[in-house]
Design an enzyme around this catalytic site. Structure first.
Site, short mmCIF file in Angstrom:
data_model
loop_
_atom_site.label_atom_id
_atom_site.label_comp_id
_atom_site.label_asym_id
_atom_site.label_seq_id
_atom_site.Cartn_x
_atom_site.Cartn_y
_atom_site.Cartn_z
N SER A 87 -2.49 8.15 -2.28
CA SER A 87 -2.60 9.52 -2.83
C SER A 87 -1.36 10.37 -2.54
CB SER A 87 -3.83 10.23 -2.24
OG SER A 87 -4.98 9.46 -2.39
N ALA A 88 -0.50 9.90 -1.62
CA ALA A 88 0.75 10.61 -1.29
C ALA A 88 0.51 11.98 -0.65
CB ALA A 88 1.64 10.73 -2.53
N HIS B 230 -1.63 14.53 5.21
CA HIS B 230 -2.90 15.13 5.64
C HIS B 230 -2.71 16.07 6.82
CE1 HIS B 230 -5.54 12.88 3.01
NE2 HIS B 230 -4.87 11.78 3.29
N CYS C 210 13.39 3.96 -22.27
CA CYS C 210 14.59 3.68 -21.46
C CYS C 210 14.55 2.29 -20.81
CB CYS C 210 14.76 4.75 -20.39
SG CYS C 210 13.46 4.75 -19.13
N THR D 205 0.82 -1.21 0.00
CA THR D 205 0.00 0.00 0.00
C THR D 205 0.86 1.27 0.00
OG1 THR D 205 -1.65 -1.25 1.20
CG2 THR D 205 -1.87 1.12 1.27
N LYS E 7 -12.60 9.94 1.97
CA LYS E 7 -12.32 11.37 1.75
C LYS E 7 -12.76 11.85 0.36
CE LYS E 7 -8.39 11.25 4.89
NZ LYS E 7 -8.10 9.80 5.01
N CYS F 158 6.65 8.34 -21.23
CA CYS F 158 6.71 7.09 -22.02
C CYS F 158 6.67 5.86 -21.13
CB CYS F 158 7.93 7.08 -22.93
SG CYS F 158 9.42 6.47 -22.15
#
Ligand SMILES: Cc1cc2nc3c(=O)[nH]c(=O)nc-3n(C[C@H](O)[C@H](O)[C@H](O)COP(=O)(O)OP(=O)(O)OC[C@H]3O[C@@H](n4cnc5c(N)ncnc54)[C@H](O)[C@@H]3O)c2cc1C
Length: 479
Positions: free
Chosen positions: A45-46, A49, A440, A40, A249, A435
Site C-alpha cells: 500500500s506504500a 504507518h 512508450c 513484496t 487493516k 497508457c
C-alpha cells in the site's frame, strides 16, 4: 571472505545494506531476481504507518514508530518521493467508536504523536468525499505515503557507490556453518562470510531452515489492489482506513506519491510466487472501499496488482540472531508495517552485528545522499537549463508521466542499472501512467537494448523469462 552477506534485496535487505555502508566493511547482498525490490517491497500500500496498530511493547511497535520518523529523513537525503498526508481510521457507529478508542489507547502507549479522535465538520473538511454515514475517525497526522521501490533501490545504489556489492540473479540454495563463518551456496557459486542476514521476505522460512531447525513457517497472504488514474487525484487527501478486523487493516483508499489513487487490499492465503489478481478479490476490494468513499470511479482504474504478505501468524517480526546458529541473523516474517519499520530494523540488526563482534570504523566513501533529476517536477526555467546541459532532456519518451530520454539514460548509468522495462519504470517512471507503457514501451525497450548492446528479444518486461519480443514476424522486412 565477506564480513556480512545479506540474502534478499527487498526493502529490509536494501535498508541494511545502506546502514552497513556507513562503515568500512565488506558487505554483499544476494538477490535471486534481476532487480532489487522485486518482491513484496514493490507491491504494497506504500503507507508510512503512524504506529497505532502494533501491540504495545512489541518490537514491531518500536520499529514502526521509529521507522516513521527515520523514513521522512531518509527520503529527504535520498531524494525519494514522500508526503506526510496523515491517516484516518473511519468509524461507522458505536461499535467502531469503541474500536477506535482502543486504537487511540494503543497508539498512545506506542508513543504515536498527535493522535486524536475527530468527528463532524472537522472530519468532512479533511475528507469531503467521505461517506456521510461516517461518525468519527482516529486521526494520525504523522502517517504518510512513499515510493517503496525507490526507497529500496536508492539505498542499494548509495551503498554500492560507497563500496558495497550486489549480485542479482543469484538465488541462495544452501548455507553451511563452517569454522568462524558461513559458506553460502548460490546458483552463481559459493561465497564465504563471517555473518549472514536472512532478509528473504516470503521465503525467509526456507532460508532460515538452510541453517537452523524450523521455528516459524510463512503462509503467504495475498492482497489485491486497484490503481486509479491521476484524474481521480482529488478523491482523498489522507490515507482512509476502515476499522481493522481479524483480516488486517482493511481496504484503504489513499493518494500515491505519483498522484494516483490506490484502493485495496483484501487478504487471503495464496501460493508462494503467485501474484495473480482475481475477480473475487477485486470485487471484495471494490465493495468495501465504496463503504468509506462512495464516489470512487472504478472506471478510471489503470492497473490491478497483488502483493504477498510474509505472514507467520505472529504478533511480532522475527528480528535478531539465531540461537542455534550464532552469526546468522533473521529479518523474517516482516509483514505490514514492514516497509515503515525497515530503517529501524536495519539499525537494530547493525547494532546487534556490532555487539556480536563486527567492528565499525567510519567509511569515508559512505554516500549518505543522492539527487535525481525529475523533468516533470521542474519549473520552466529548470527545464530549459536541463535541456541546455543535456539535449536528451528535451526528448519526452513517456508522455503520460513526462519522462525524458535524459532521465532514462541517467537511470541506466546509475549503479544497479535496470535491465527490464519494469525495473526502469521503478527507477524513473516511464510506463507508469494512463497508457501503462502502451505508447512508450517499444521506445523504452529500444533504449535499454541500445544502452546495453542487447537484442530487443533479450529485454524482459520484468522478471527473467518475461519476454515481450520473441522474434521477427516478417522476415526480410516490408514487401
Ligand atoms: C498487500 C500488502 C500491503 C502492505 N502495505 C504496507 C504498507 O502500506 N506499509 C508498510 O509499512 N508495510 C506494508 N506491507 C508490508 C511490507 O510491504 C513488507 O513488510 C516489506 O516489503 C517486506 O520487505 P522484505 O525486504 O522483508 O521482503 P521482500 O520485499 O519480499 O524482499 C525479499 C527478497 O528476497 C529475495 N529472495 C527470496 N529468497 C531468496 C533466495 N533464496 N536467494 C536470494 N534472494 C532471495 C526475494 O526475491 C525478494 O526480493 C504490505 C505488504 C503487503 C503484502
Amino acid at each position: 571472505m565477506e564480513d556480512v552477506i545479506i540474502i534478499g534485496g527487498g526493502i529490509c535487505g536494501c535498508s541494511l545494506l545502506y546502514e552497513l555502508s556507513r562503515y568500512k566493511l565488506k558487505v554483499l547482498l544476494l538477490e535471486k531476481e534481476n532487480d532489487v525490490a522485486c518482491g513484496t517491497s514493490k507491491a504494497n500500500s506504500a503507507i508510512v504507518h503512524a504506529g497505532y496498530d502494533p501491540e504495545p511493547d512489541t518490537s514491531m511497535a518500536r520499529f514502526n514508530v521509529e521507522g516513521n520518523i527515520l523514513i521522512e529523513r531518509l527520503c529527504r537525503d535520498l531524494d525519494i518521493m514522500y508526503k506526510k498526508t496523515g491517516s484516518l481510521v473511519v468509524g461507522f457507529g458505536e461499535e467502531d467508536r469503541r474500536s477506535i478508542e482502543k486504537l487511540l489507547e494503543k497508539g498512545n502507549k506506542n508513543r504515536v504523536p498527535d493522535l486524536r479522535i475527530i468527528e463532524g465538520e472537522e472530519l468532512f473538511r479533511l475528507e469531503p468525499n467521505l461517506s456521510r454515514e461516517a461518525s468519527c475517525a482516529l486521526y494520525a497526522p504523522s502517517a504518510g505515503i512513499v515510493c517503496p521501490w525507490e526507497l529500496a533501490s536508492a539505498q542499494a545504489e548509495c551503498a554500492v557507490r560507497g563500496g558495497a556489492k550486489v549480485e542479482l540473479d543469484c538465488e541462495v540454495r544452501g548455507i553451511k556453518k563452517e569454522g568462524g563463518g558461513f559458506t553460502v551456496t548460490s546458483g552463481r557459486g559459493n561465497y564465504q562470510s563471517r555473518f549472514v542476514v536472512n532478509a528473504a521476505g516470503v521465503d525467509s522460512d526456507t532460508v532460515s531452515r538452510m541453517v537452523e531447525p524450523e521455528f516459524f513457517a510463512i503462509t503467504p497472504k495475498s492482497g489485491e489492489y486497484f490503481i486509479l488514474d491521476t484524474t481521480e487525484s482529488n478523491l482523498v487527501n489522507t490515507v482512509v482506513f476502515p476499522c481493522p478486523s481479524k483480516l488486517g487493516k482493511g481496504v484503504l483508499v489513499a493518494p500515491t506519491v505519483h498522484g494516483n489513487i490506490i484502493v485495496g487490499p483484501d487478504s487471503k492465503d495464496f501460493k508462494r510466487g503467485d501474484y495473480a489478481t482475481t475477480a473475487v478479490g477485486l470485487e471484495y476490494v471494490r465493495r468495501n472501499a465504496l463503504r468509506s468513499i462512495p464516489s470512487i470511479n472504478f472506471r478510471a482504474s489503470i492497473r490491478n496488482f497483488s502483493g504477498l504478505r510474509a505472514d507467520a501468524g505472529l504478533e511480532d517480526f522475527i528480528v535478531g540472531e539465531s540461537r542455534e546458529a550464532p552469526g546468522f541473523f533473521n529479518i523474517a516474517a516482516v509483514k505490514s508495517p514492514g516497509l515503515t519499520s525497515s530503517p529501524s530494523i536495519a539499525r537494530e540488526i547493525a547494532g546487534q552485528l556490532n555487539r556480536s563482534g563486527l567492528a565499525f570504523e567510519p567509511n569515508p566513501q559512505f554516500q549518505a545522499k543522492r539527487r535525481v533529476k525529475r523533468f516533470r517536477d521542474m519549473n520552466e526555467e529548470e527545464r530549459r537549463a536541463a535541456i541546455r546541459e543535456n539535449p536528451l532532456y528535451g526528448n519526452i519518451v513517456c508522455r503520460c508521466e513526462t519522462v525524458t530520454e535524459g532521465e532514462i539514460i541517467d537511470a541506466l548509468e546509475r549503479p544497479l542499472p535496470p535491465r527490464s522495462l519494469d525495473a526502469l519504470k521503478r527507477r524513473c517512471a516511464p510506463g507508469m501512467g494512463r497508457c501503462q507503457g502502451g505508447f512508450c514501451g517499444s521506445r523504452v525497450l529500444a533504449l535499454i537494448a541500445r544502452h546495453f548492446n542487447l537484442k530487443p528479444e533479450d529485454v524482459p518486461k520484468d522478471r527473467r523469462g518475461m519476454y515481450i519480443i520473441t522474434g521477427e514476424t516478417k522476415k526480410g522486412g516490408a514487401p
